[in-house]
Design a protein around this motif. Structure first.
Motif, PDB file in Angstrom:
ATOM      1  N   HIS A  79      -0.141  10.965  10.148  1.00  0.00           N
ATOM      2  CA  HIS A  79      -1.063   9.879   9.363  1.00  0.00           C
ATOM      3  C   HIS A  79      -0.924   8.374   9.550  1.00  0.00           C
ATOM      4  CE1 HIS A  79      -3.474   8.878   5.935  1.00  0.00           C
ATOM      5  NE2 HIS A  79      -2.353   8.580   5.206  1.00  0.00           N
TER       6      HIS A  79
ATOM      7  N   TYR B 115       0.770  -1.099  -0.123  1.00  0.00           N
ATOM      8  CA  TYR B 115       0.055  -0.018  -0.086  1.00  0.00           C
ATOM      9  C   TYR B 115       0.944   1.238   0.063  1.00  0.00           C
ATOM     10  CZ  TYR B 115      -3.894   3.063   1.146  1.00  0.00           C
ATOM     11  OH  TYR B 115      -4.812   4.221   1.130  1.00  0.00           O
TER      12      TYR B 115
ATOM     13  N   CYS C 251      -7.378   5.883   4.531  1.00  0.00           N
ATOM     14  CA  CYS C 251      -6.352   4.883   4.069  1.00  0.00           C
ATOM     15  C   CYS C 251      -6.460   3.532   4.932  1.00  0.00           C
ATOM     16  CB  CYS C 251      -4.887   5.418   4.421  1.00  0.00           C
ATOM     17  SG  CYS C 251      -4.287   6.599   2.843  1.00  0.00           S
TER      18      CYS C 251
ATOM     19  N   ASN D  62      -3.742   5.054  -2.875  1.00  0.00           N
ATOM     20  CA  ASN D  62      -5.254   5.867  -3.029  1.00  0.00           C
ATOM     21  C   ASN D  62      -5.093   7.231  -3.332  1.00  0.00           C
ATOM     22  OD1 ASN D  62      -3.379   6.340  -0.776  1.00  0.00           O
ATOM     23  ND2 ASN D  62      -5.111   7.861  -0.253  1.00  0.00           N
TER      24      ASN D  62
ATOM     25  N   GLU E 208      -3.146   5.551  11.278  1.00  0.00           N
ATOM     26  CA  GLU E 208      -3.614   4.384  10.614  1.00  0.00           C
ATOM     27  C   GLU E 208      -3.511   3.139  11.411  1.00  0.00           C
ATOM     28  OE1 GLU E 208      -2.769   3.207   6.392  1.00  0.00           O
ATOM     29  OE2 GLU E 208      -2.312   5.532   6.203  1.00  0.00           O
TER      30      GLU E 208
ATOM     31  N   CYS F   5       0.673   5.333   0.079  1.00  0.00           N
ATOM     32  CA  CYS F   5      -0.110   6.492   0.114  1.00  0.00           C
ATOM     33  C   CYS F   5       0.061   7.354  -1.197  1.00  0.00           C
ATOM     34  CB  CYS F   5       0.331   7.189   1.329  1.00  0.00           C
ATOM     35  SG  CYS F   5      -0.487   6.668   2.856  1.00  0.00           S
TER      36      CYS F   5
HETATM   37 ZN   LIG Z   1      -2.407   7.434   3.175  1.00  0.00          ZN
END
Ligand SMILES: [Zn+2]
Length: 479
Positions: free
Chosen positions: A246, A38, A221, A78, A250, A40
């Motif tokens: 961030h 993943y 996210c 994303n 998460e 960002c």
């Molecule tokens: Zn993110």
């Protein structure tokens, strides 16, 4: 946590510097041969700057390295298309949020395409995943991690003892119950943060169990990564400024909801600075890719410059460094041309141990990348090899057969570096750009334009499929 990991498929182990724990770890994916990643993505409120692009190129090289090791990669990036910044930007521009963000999504896909960044498997947009975010907040609510205040929902960090494990913040400094509504804030301000924000006049909103409102940035996210990659996955990346708040948030949201570890390895790319200084609009040293290409139209040189510094070190962008990078790319390209010429030539003496040298090169190149993606070391291995091969083209000891071997070795290396000219094909990034343009057309109900784009892609053998998770594409005739 270590026992349930299966060994990696090809070559030795990849070592990565895990921000969680601040140490080098032997990486192996949860599912053997399949890396779930993943990354960002952009907040689509402006044109991304070259610092953002440095991070995206680092992620692209990571992806390409795993693919080069014959691992399957599922990468999710994303697009943050609703948050404080996009809402503010749309209001200032006098546009709807959809029109405003579509425009910036388009330039984003254009820029990553120009840098030869391979497309991710999924580009989920936050506005398409609000139900998933609401469901995740409900889970947190059920497990006692949240509280409501005037229609907004906050994460109570005191309920998550691991809070701070990624960034190393000192929880002693925090005052219980202090909370922050903004998406972004400083480490000194560690507070309960917003999962759901009550609607404000003039802001887009969605219905929820807590009334109309919109998601906070961080929950986006967590919800989208878990949807596409599972509740626990291999690697999560971003820039160093994502570590707090961030990524810390998460982790709290995801682990708070599932009660299990969220991500095995966290990787963070350092900042890019310009002429030794922090990039800022007020200093006039703030560059987008278009700014750079206007002065020197050589995207491969930009890419090379990014690769010439390890991702965990600050990269100092200067025009001189860019010239140096351009010269290095030229050397690789002319070596490739000469090797190709020899591969078609007859009557050469031979004698250069082409297969051996190619194997040695591939080994040292892969070993450098296995070592926490040491790209400068990999480039050094490449230049060593090219020096030998071009010397052998000069003295005639490289014969046609040997040149074919060298050409393949160079192509394999470039499969990761991505600085040689690509074969003239439809580039996936170009397709993503068209899809973004078509989505924008649909949002403004311009169906003629949206159909035109669909037909144009169909003519080039690309079929679009509209799904609840967004528009996907495939080559006609494939499954
Ligand atoms: Zn993110």
């Amino acid at each position: 946590m270590e026992e349930d990991r299966a060994p990696s498929r090809a070559g030795g182990l990849v070592k990565l510097h895990n921000t969680l724990g601040r140490r080098l770890v032997d990486f192996s994916p949860i599912e053997a041969g399949h890396v779930r990643l993943y990354t960002c993505g952009p907040t689509v409120y402006n044109v991304v700057h070259i610092g953002n692009l440095r991070t995206f190129v680092f992620e692209d090289v990571l992806r390409r390295h795993f693919l080069g090791r014959s691992e399957r990669v599922t990468q999710v990036m994303n697009l943050t298309d609703v948050d404080d910044k996009t809402i503010r930007g749309a209001q200032e521009a006098g546009l709807s949020l959809g029109d405003f963000t579509a425009k910036h999504a388009e330039t984003f896909f254009r820029d990553i395409g120009r840098l030869g960044i391979q497309p991710a498997e999924h580009y989920p947009r936050a506005t398409d995943h609000v139900p998933e975010m609401i469901a995740l907040i409900r889970r947190l609510e059920e497990r006692g991690h949240t509280y409501e205040s005037e229609g907004s929902v906050y994460f109570r960090i005191a309920t998550f003892p691991d809070y701070g494990k990624l960034s190393g913040i000192d929880l002693e400094q925090t005052r219980r119950g202090d909370r922050v509504a903004d998406d972004e804030y400083e480490k000194e301000d560690v507070k309960d943060f917003a999962l759901w924000k009550a609607t404000k006049p003039g802001e887009p909103s969605w219905p929820s169990p807590w009334g109309d409102g919109r998601p906070g940035w961080h929950i986006e996210c967590s919800a989208m990564s878990m949807k596409y990659l599972g509740e626990r996955f291999d690697i999560h990346t971003g820039a160093v400024d994502n570590i707090f708040p961030h990524h810390e948030n998460e982790i709290a949201q995801s682990e708070g909801a599932t009660g299990q570890p969220f991500v095995n390895v966290w990787l963070h790319a350092e900042h890019l600075i310009v002429d030794g200084e922090k990039m800022s609009k007020s200093k006039g040293n703030f560059y987008t890719l278009s700014d750079v290409l206007e002065r020197r139209n050589d995207p491969a040189a930009v890419r090379y410059l990014f690769l010439s510094v390890p991702y965990r070190k600050k990269l100092n962008f200067t025009w001189e460094a860019l010239s140096g990078a351009a010269a290095a790319v030229d050397r690789i390209r002319s070596a490739a041309v000469r090797i190709a010429e020899v591969s078609r030539a007859a009557h050469r003496a031979g004698g250069f141990p082409s297969a051996e040298r190619a194997t040695e090169f591939r080994k040292s190149f892969t070993a450098a990348l296995d070592d926490d993606l040491n790209t400068p070391e990999a480039l050094a291995a490449l230049f060593n090899y090219l020096r030998e091969v071009t010397a052998a083209t000069d003295d005639g000891t490289l014969d046609a057969e040997g040149a074919v071997v060298a050409r393949e070795a160079l192509a394999a290396g470039d499969g990761v570096l991505g600085v040689l000219p690509a074969a003239p094909e439809v580039l996936p990034a170009e397709i993503e750009e068209k899809i973004a343009a078509r989505n924008a057309a649909r949002k403004r109900r311009d169906f003629a334009e949206s159909d035109r784009i669909r037909d144009e892609l169909a003519e080039r053998g690309i079929v679009l499929e509209d799904t609840p998770g967004g528009t996907r594409w495939k080559k006609a005739g494939s499954v």
